[in-house]
Design a protein around this motif. Structure first.
Motif, short mmCIF file in Angstrom:
data_model
loop_
_atom_site.label_atom_id
_atom_site.label_comp_id
_atom_site.label_asym_id
_atom_site.label_seq_id
_atom_site.Cartn_x
_atom_site.Cartn_y
_atom_site.Cartn_z
N PRO A 22 0.72 -1.29 0.01
CA PRO A 22 0.18 0.14 0.12
C PRO A 22 0.84 1.21 -0.04
O PRO A 22 1.78 1.37 0.64
CB PRO A 22 -0.82 0.14 1.30
CG PRO A 22 -1.01 -1.52 1.49
CD PRO A 22 0.51 -2.21 1.13
N ARG A 23 0.40 2.11 -0.89
CA ARG A 23 1.05 3.69 -0.84
C ARG A 23 0.12 4.61 -0.55
O ARG A 23 -1.18 4.73 -0.73
CB ARG A 23 1.56 3.73 -2.41
CG ARG A 23 2.63 2.73 -2.84
CD ARG A 23 3.98 3.02 -2.05
NE ARG A 23 5.07 1.98 -2.59
CZ ARG A 23 5.61 1.48 -2.05
NH1 ARG A 23 5.78 1.78 -0.73
NH2 ARG A 23 6.66 0.56 -2.42
N ALA A 24 0.75 5.78 0.23
CA ALA A 24 0.00 6.96 0.69
C ALA A 24 -0.27 7.69 -0.56
O ALA A 24 0.56 7.93 -1.21
CB ALA A 24 0.33 7.54 1.81
N LEU A 104 -2.24 6.47 8.21
CA LEU A 104 -3.58 5.91 7.72
C LEU A 104 -4.42 6.83 6.90
O LEU A 104 -4.95 6.34 5.94
CB LEU A 104 -4.27 5.42 8.97
CG LEU A 104 -5.32 4.54 8.89
CD1 LEU A 104 -5.05 3.32 8.16
CD2 LEU A 104 -5.78 4.08 10.23
N ASP A 105 -4.51 8.09 7.25
CA ASP A 105 -5.55 9.12 6.34
C ASP A 105 -5.06 9.12 4.93
O ASP A 105 -5.74 9.34 4.20
CB ASP A 105 -5.75 10.35 7.16
CG ASP A 105 -4.42 11.10 7.31
OD1 ASP A 105 -3.23 10.49 7.41
OD2 ASP A 105 -4.48 12.29 7.33
N LEU A 107 -3.21 6.82 3.37
CA LEU A 107 -3.25 5.62 2.63
C LEU A 107 -5.07 5.50 2.21
O LEU A 107 -5.31 4.91 0.99
CB LEU A 107 -2.98 4.55 3.74
CG LEU A 107 -1.90 4.15 3.85
CD1 LEU A 107 -1.73 3.27 5.36
CD2 LEU A 107 -1.23 3.54 2.78
N VAL A 108 -5.99 6.12 3.01
CA VAL A 108 -7.22 5.82 2.91
C VAL A 108 -7.57 6.94 1.65
O VAL A 108 -8.63 6.55 0.64
CB VAL A 108 -8.23 6.28 4.00
CG1 VAL A 108 -9.56 6.53 3.77
CG2 VAL A 108 -8.07 5.28 4.98
N LYS A 109 -6.88 7.97 1.51
CA LYS A 109 -7.06 9.21 0.37
C LYS A 109 -6.84 8.29 -0.59
O LYS A 109 -7.66 8.72 -1.66
CB LYS A 109 -6.40 10.25 0.81
CG LYS A 109 -6.51 11.55 -0.23
CD LYS A 109 -8.11 11.91 0.19
CE LYS A 109 -7.95 13.24 -0.96
NZ LYS A 109 -9.61 13.17 -1.36
N ALA A 110 -5.72 7.57 -0.91
CA ALA A 110 -5.46 7.02 -2.17
C ALA A 110 -6.43 6.27 -2.86
O ALA A 110 -6.91 6.07 -3.91
CB ALA A 110 -4.16 6.51 -2.10
N VAL A 111 -7.07 5.38 -1.74
CA VAL A 111 -8.18 4.42 -2.06
C VAL A 111 -9.48 5.31 -2.55
O VAL A 111 -10.17 5.07 -3.47
CB VAL A 111 -8.59 3.58 -0.97
CG1 VAL A 111 -9.82 2.55 -1.38
CG2 VAL A 111 -7.44 2.71 -0.71
N SER A 131 -14.10 2.63 8.08
CA SER A 131 -13.36 1.75 9.16
C SER A 131 -12.19 1.15 8.51
O SER A 131 -12.27 0.68 7.51
CB SER A 131 -14.40 0.64 9.27
OG SER A 131 -14.03 -0.33 10.23
N THR A 132 -10.75 1.43 9.18
CA THR A 132 -9.66 0.91 8.51
C THR A 132 -8.84 0.63 9.80
O THR A 132 -8.85 0.99 10.63
CB THR A 132 -9.33 2.05 7.68
OG1 THR A 132 -8.17 2.03 6.96
CG2 THR A 132 -8.87 3.41 8.48
#
Length: 161
Positions: A22-24, A104-105, A107-111, A131-132
């Motif tokens: 995973p990449r941010a 974490l934030d 990482l979620v932004k990339a998704v 939820s992550t």
């Protein structure tokens, strides 16, 4: 549990696994040149976003979802060599969760950016709950992310008194 917090459930629309580390999504960077401020996006998550697109391909809805959405993501990272004994076995007391970069934030932004580009929703402001977690792989797992996108009821929850 207080009235402010509710157990939230949704109807899963898509669930897929993304392979790769995973990449941010990097934050925009600013610099000054000749007295002028310039901003740029380093864009180092493009390969990861491509992996997300490949994994999500069979789950993209014919048209963007409407209403509130729940995003659930588990990010799985490879363990560093320091977690292992010379024999290759995992050392006792090694952590399960990743507490270092990437954040974490981001990482979620990339998704979320990838899912917006793919047309899962019109705008990531529709994501009402997330939820992550980020953890190290266990056993024979591979690095990546498990992603579930769910629709939520747009009506207010009832509270039992």
């Amino acid at each position: 549990m207080s009235e402010r917090h509710h157990h939230i459930t949704g109807h899963a629309v898509a669930s897929f696994t993304v392979h790769g580390v995973p990449r941010a999504q990097p934050r925009p960077r600013a610099f000054v040149r000749n007295g002028n401020v310039r901003v740029y996006d380093p864009g180092t998550a493009e390969g990861w976003k491509g992996n997300i697109a490949l994994a999500a391909l069979d789950f993209i809805p014919p048209s963007p979802m409407h209403g509130p959405i729940m995003l659930t993501v588990a990010f799985l990272f490879p363990r560093p060599k320091s977690h292992f004994k010379a024999s290759g076995l995992l050392k006792d007391g090694t952590p399960s969760f990743v507490t270092k970069k990437p954040d974490l934030d981001n990482l979620v932004k990339a998704v979320m950016d990838a899912c917006t580009m793919l047309g899962f929703w019109s705008d990531d402001k529709q994501v009402a709950t997330i939820s992550t977690l980020k953890r190290f792989v266990h056993g024979d797992e591979f690095p990546g992310a498990d992603v579930t996108i769910s629709t939520l009821s747009s009506t207010a929850p009832t509270i039992d008194n």
